[in-house]
Design an enzyme around this catalytic site. Sequence first.
Site, PDB file in Angstrom:
ATOM      1  N   ASP A 153       1.069  -1.234  -0.293  1.00 35.76           N
ATOM      2  CA  ASP A 153       0.242   0.119   0.186  1.00 35.76           C
ATOM      3  C   ASP A 153       1.243   1.143  -0.263  1.00 35.76           C
ATOM      4  O   ASP A 153       1.795   1.107   0.273  1.00 35.76           O
ATOM      5  CB  ASP A 153      -0.924   0.230   1.088  1.00 35.76           C
ATOM      6  N   ASP A 155      -0.039   5.261   1.490  1.00 35.03           N
ATOM      7  CA  ASP A 155       0.217   6.013   2.064  1.00 35.03           C
ATOM      8  C   ASP A 155      -0.294   5.477   3.719  1.00 35.03           C
ATOM      9  O   ASP A 155      -0.629   4.466   3.537  1.00 35.03           O
ATOM     10  CB  ASP A 155      -1.671   6.842   2.092  1.00 35.03           C
TER      11      ASP A 155
HETATM   12  P1  IMP Z   1      -3.411   4.423   0.356  1.00 37.88           P
HETATM   13  O1  IMP Z   1      -2.255   4.412   1.693  1.00 37.88           O
HETATM   14  O2  IMP Z   1      -2.142   4.627  -0.357  1.00 37.88           O
HETATM   15  O3  IMP Z   1      -4.395   2.928  -0.532  1.00 37.88           O
HETATM   16  O4  IMP Z   1      -3.768   5.781  -0.478  1.00 37.88           O
HETATM   17  C1  IMP Z   1      -4.999   6.314  -0.006  1.00 37.88           C
HETATM   18  C2  IMP Z   1      -4.886   7.973  -0.173  1.00 37.88           C
HETATM   19  O5  IMP Z   1      -4.826   8.068  -1.135  1.00 37.88           O
HETATM   20  C3  IMP Z   1      -6.542   8.632  -0.002  1.00 37.88           C
HETATM   21  O6  IMP Z   1      -6.682   8.638   1.529  1.00 37.88           O
HETATM   22  C4  IMP Z   1      -6.574   9.534  -0.677  1.00 37.88           C
HETATM   23  O7  IMP Z   1      -5.407  10.415   0.253  1.00 37.88           O
HETATM   24  C5  IMP Z   1      -5.625   9.712  -1.665  1.00 37.88           C
HETATM   25  N1  IMP Z   1      -6.451   9.929  -2.539  1.00 37.88           N
HETATM   26  C6  IMP Z   1      -6.082   9.989  -3.977  1.00 37.88           C
HETATM   27  N2  IMP Z   1      -6.658   9.626  -5.073  1.00 37.88           N
HETATM   28  C7  IMP Z   1      -7.114   8.965  -4.559  1.00 37.88           C
HETATM   29  C8  IMP Z   1      -8.418   8.480  -5.627  1.00 37.88           C
HETATM   30  O8  IMP Z   1      -8.833   8.578  -7.178  1.00 37.88           O
HETATM   31  N3  IMP Z   1      -9.069   7.164  -4.810  1.00 37.88           N
HETATM   32  C9  IMP Z   1      -9.171   7.145  -3.707  1.00 37.88           C
HETATM   33  N4  IMP Z   1      -8.529   7.546  -3.249  1.00 37.88           N
HETATM   34  C10 IMP Z   1      -7.289   8.746  -3.366  1.00 37.88           C
HETATM   35 MG    MG Z   2      -2.274   3.258   3.511  1.00 42.26          MG
END
Ligand code: IMP
Ligand code: MG
Length: 419
Positions: A153, A155
């Site tokens: 993942d 973030d």
């Molecule tokens: P992950 O933890 O890598 O899955 O990223 C999640 C974060 O990506 C979300 O909390 C959003 O802040 C950001 N984000 C940016 N664009 C999108 C989208 O199109 N769908 C969902 N999250 C997005």
């Molecule tokens: Mg995440």
Amino acid sequence: MTTRYRVEYALKTHRRDQLIEWIKGLLAVPFVLHSQPTAVFEPNGQTVEQMASVAQRRYAEIMRDVEEIVNDHINHQKVGTEDRSKLKLLVPTVANFFTPLALHDAFIWQDQRRFISYRRFVPPSFNDIRLVLNTAQIMSLVRGGPLELVTFDGDVTLYDDGQSLTPENPIIPRILRLMRNGSKIGIVTAAGYTEARRYSERLYGLLEALHTSDFPQDIKQNLVIIGGESNYCFKYSGDTPDLLKLVPGKDWLLDEMMLWSETDITELLDLAEASLRDTVKNMRMQAMVVRKDRAVGIIPQDGYKFSRETLEETVLIAQKVLELSPVGRRLPFCAFNGGNDVFVDIGDKSWGVLACQRFFGGIEGGKTLHVGDQFLSAGANDFKARLACTTAWIANPAETVQLLDEIAELDEIQQRKTR
Ligand code: IMP
Ligand code: MG
């Protein structure tokens, strides 16, 4: 009637992991019986070492028993009767396992680092057990042969929420180590952008390091990025300036994904958007709605921080509305709390991981590990990856570093054994 059951169910289930809670309950018994809190003020009894050795033996025996109950569940899976396993009766929400779990050995490993058995006042916690499960999973993967694919993942797993993968990030050399040993890498993130440039801005530390490494070209090609849960695919190309290029759908989409119709996608996003707007209005949230091709979300107006409760309420409403709609039954979607935003995406990370497996020529779930921070059953997006592969649940990027170091250490041990 507001029974205790109802209160627990309505308020808590989406915030609990039942397998972890069940193991925690089992370990509470030896804690109660064998920890010696009075030794702190009555020094003439057992030494802390004596106590810890008894407690460790008892905890480890329980973990061995759980390991066997998991094996029994796996045997049921093999003949299609997993609904009748003992584990299923004890933990009804439990899913399928892709590999056995080396829970006994993992407990000893973590106990040597976290001193769980030495504790007299604090019983084995959610985090202790989460980390034991992670270790048990990677022990089984490493012992079972090469780890063919690791997906991450973005973030909170690779970098702090909303940040980027910058060159000094200690995860970078560890990902390169995995690649040098032949593992393929996927970054499966919710962040959904249609252009390579946006991903390359967020992941440039890793991309640059790979670009300047002395790896042969075929190893460099072993990195893909799946964005918007399962909507966009980019691969490392080495072409400047982005170092990434879009992969055509035919090379990574699964047959089922080709059937997702544009009309259904629009209908689902319209419904999700209406639900989000409604909650924003009712809860007086200082939010902006963001609508994309394959997602709709709310983000805070500048500088504003939503409370956890508000974010969860927003997700759970959207999730329920969509679950109950006909289009929500036809099309996979993922509603989740991103820390200070809420998004509903088309597809989910199970499809994202399956797409990586397909892209790399058909890697199995039992040879794949997904590392993420969001594994609660509702309002979390890594949870769905459990349908496609084994998983590790980390709480922050520092824990990802630790996990990758553990994999390296276990690899070493394994290689020494087979030499
Ligand atoms: P992950 O933890 O890598 O899955 O990223 C999640 C974060 O990506 C979300 O909390 C959003 O802040 C950001 N984000 C940016 N664009 C999108 C989208 O199109 N769908 C969902 N999250 C997005
Ligand atoms: Mg995440």
